[in-house]
Write an enzyme that holds these catalytic residues in place. Structure first.
Site, mmCIF file in Angstrom:
data_model
loop_
_atom_site.group_PDB
_atom_site.id
_atom_site.type_symbol
_atom_site.label_atom_id
_atom_site.label_comp_id
_atom_site.label_asym_id
_atom_site.label_seq_id
_atom_site.Cartn_x
_atom_site.Cartn_y
_atom_site.Cartn_z
ATOM 1 N N GLU A 115 37.258 36.838 28.868
ATOM 2 C CA GLU A 115 36.671 35.702 29.562
ATOM 3 C C GLU A 115 35.786 36.215 30.692
ATOM 4 O O GLU A 115 36.210 37.062 31.485
ATOM 5 C CB GLU A 115 37.743 34.777 30.131
ATOM 6 C CG GLU A 115 37.147 33.566 30.813
ATOM 7 C CD GLU A 115 38.186 32.566 31.275
ATOM 8 O OE1 GLU A 115 37.807 31.413 31.479
ATOM 9 O OE2 GLU A 115 39.362 32.935 31.430
ATOM 10 N N ARG B 203 34.699 38.407 36.630
ATOM 11 C CA ARG B 203 34.054 37.350 37.406
ATOM 12 C C ARG B 203 32.763 37.905 37.966
ATOM 13 O O ARG B 203 32.752 38.966 38.591
ATOM 14 C CB ARG B 203 34.969 36.886 38.526
ATOM 15 C CG ARG B 203 34.355 35.755 39.333
ATOM 16 C CD ARG B 203 35.364 35.092 40.251
ATOM 17 N NE ARG B 203 36.472 34.570 39.472
ATOM 18 C CZ ARG B 203 37.756 34.709 39.829
ATOM 19 N NH1 ARG B 203 38.081 35.363 40.917
ATOM 20 N NH2 ARG B 203 38.718 34.201 39.084
#
Length: 143
Positions: free
Chosen positions: A86, A24
């Protein structure tokens, strides 16, 4: 793999799970998200698999973020292997909202009525966070 109704095999995991590893990136401004994502994707060892732009197209619950599913190389003792990862890009406000939404919404035994109330309140908060991001961008650019 059970949720996807697939056998627990290495090929199935490699071909169907994209968030075994994740990163993130929290940015100050929405503009920074797209700039950093473009820079990241321009690297010759990053392959874009899928882009989910929840900033331009927020989820129904108000969630805003840019998700990239990419393949990156990892180097093992005897080979280089491409692994799906991701990467989520958010502003500080988006990250604040998503973190608290998760704590408030999930893993609790709440009635359907209370969950519906919470969903409405969280959507309102998401809109406030979006407005805050836009206002901070305006202050930064002087517009």
């Amino acid at each position: 793999m059970q949720k996807k109704n697939l056998a627990l095999t290495i090929p199935n995991i490699e071909n169907n799970l994209f968030d075994i590893a994740g990163v993130r990136v929290v940015c100050s401004f929405t503009e920074d998200i797209y700039s950093l994502a473009d820079s990241f994707l321009s690297q010759d060892d990053v392959r874009l698999i899928e882009k989910k732009d929840y900033i331009q197209n927020p989820k129904e619950n108000g969630y805003h973020s840019l998700h990239l599913i990419v393949e990156i190389p990892i180097f093992l003792s005897d080979e280089k292997k491409w692994v799906k990862v991701e990467v989520q890009f958010r502003t500080i406000a988006m990250d604040f909202w998503a973190s608290l939404e998760h704590k408030i919404r999930y893993k609790k035994n709440l009635s359907k009525e209370r969950l519906d109330e919470i969903d409405k309140e969280l959507l309102e908060c998401a809109k406030i966070c979006k407005t805050l991001d836009e206002k901070m961008e305006e202050i930064k650019t002087g517009n």
